[in-house]
Scaffold this active site. Structure first.
Site, PDB file in Angstrom:
ATOM      1  N   GLY A  93      14.818   1.473  -2.466  1.00 31.42           N
ATOM      2  CA  GLY A  93      15.576   1.664  -3.701  1.00 31.42           C
ATOM      3  C   GLY A  93      16.348   2.963  -3.587  1.00 31.42           C
ATOM      4  CD  GLU A 101       9.916   7.472  -5.631  1.00 31.63           C
ATOM      5  OE1 GLU A 101       9.799   6.531  -6.438  1.00 31.63           O
ATOM      6  OE2 GLU A 101      11.019   7.944  -5.312  1.00 31.63           O
TER       7      GLU A 101
END
Length: 183
Positions: free
Chosen positions: A11, A85
């Site tokens: 991503g 993340e």
């Protein structure tokens, strides 16, 4: 653990890694696929209007980029990635085998935590498109996240029909909104 670190991006890590690396190569991860299945309440949305970001969910195959990080940067990069993340998303860190050409390496990556409250699951195309179209967070419009991911995949020679269909739907919604009173 010692030696160079491999990091698999699927991503935003593909188009904005923001960590030092020695090389980057197209790679394939078997057994997982990319999906807009994680609610974003900060970077691409708000608590009142969460956006969606990508996660890896079981099944299929995912094409992305794998970065080789020099051994001396290993600890700092893992710390950076975990902060980036794991702080506000529903991810679990994993080391998984990825294929680069004819070779296989174990790469650090993040998979969707299906038990987390920010896990959106497998949303219908129209629902995902509406969420992406209407959301914006600290990092900008949610649709830019989708656009940047598709562009990076195309630049790497990958085509992902599900993401292209989602982008077409978001583009149609954009045209409807911009044809009215704007956004």
């Amino acid at each position: 653990m010692s030696g160079d670190l491999w990091v698999f991006g699927y991503g935003s890590l593909m188009w904005r890694p923001d960590f030092p690396y020695v090389e980057v190569e197209p790679a394939v991860l078997d057994g997982y696929h990319r999906s807009f299945c994680i609610y974003s309440r900060y970077w691409r949305g708000t608590p009142e209007r969460p956006g969606l970001v990508l996660g890896l969910t079981p099944g299929g195959v995912c094409r992305g980029l794998v970065y080789r990080v020099a051994e001396e940067e290993r600890h700092a990069v893992v710390s950076y990635l975990n902060e980036r993340e794991l702080g506000s998303y529903a991810y679990l860190p994993k080391t998984l085998p990825v294929t680069i050409g004819d070779a296989r390496v174990n790469a650090y990556t993040f998979v969707a935590d299906e038990a987390h409250r920010y896990y959106a699951g497998d949303l219908a195309l129209a629902e995902a498109a509406h969420i992406i179209m209407e959301s914006q967070g600290i990092a900008g419009l949610n649709r830019d996240y989708l656009i940047n991911t598709v562009r990076e995949l195309e630049a790497t020679g990958f085509v992902e029909p599900a993401l292209h269909a989602l982008l077409r739907t978001v583009e149609e919604l954009t045209g409807v909104i911009e044809g009215g009173s704007g956004i």
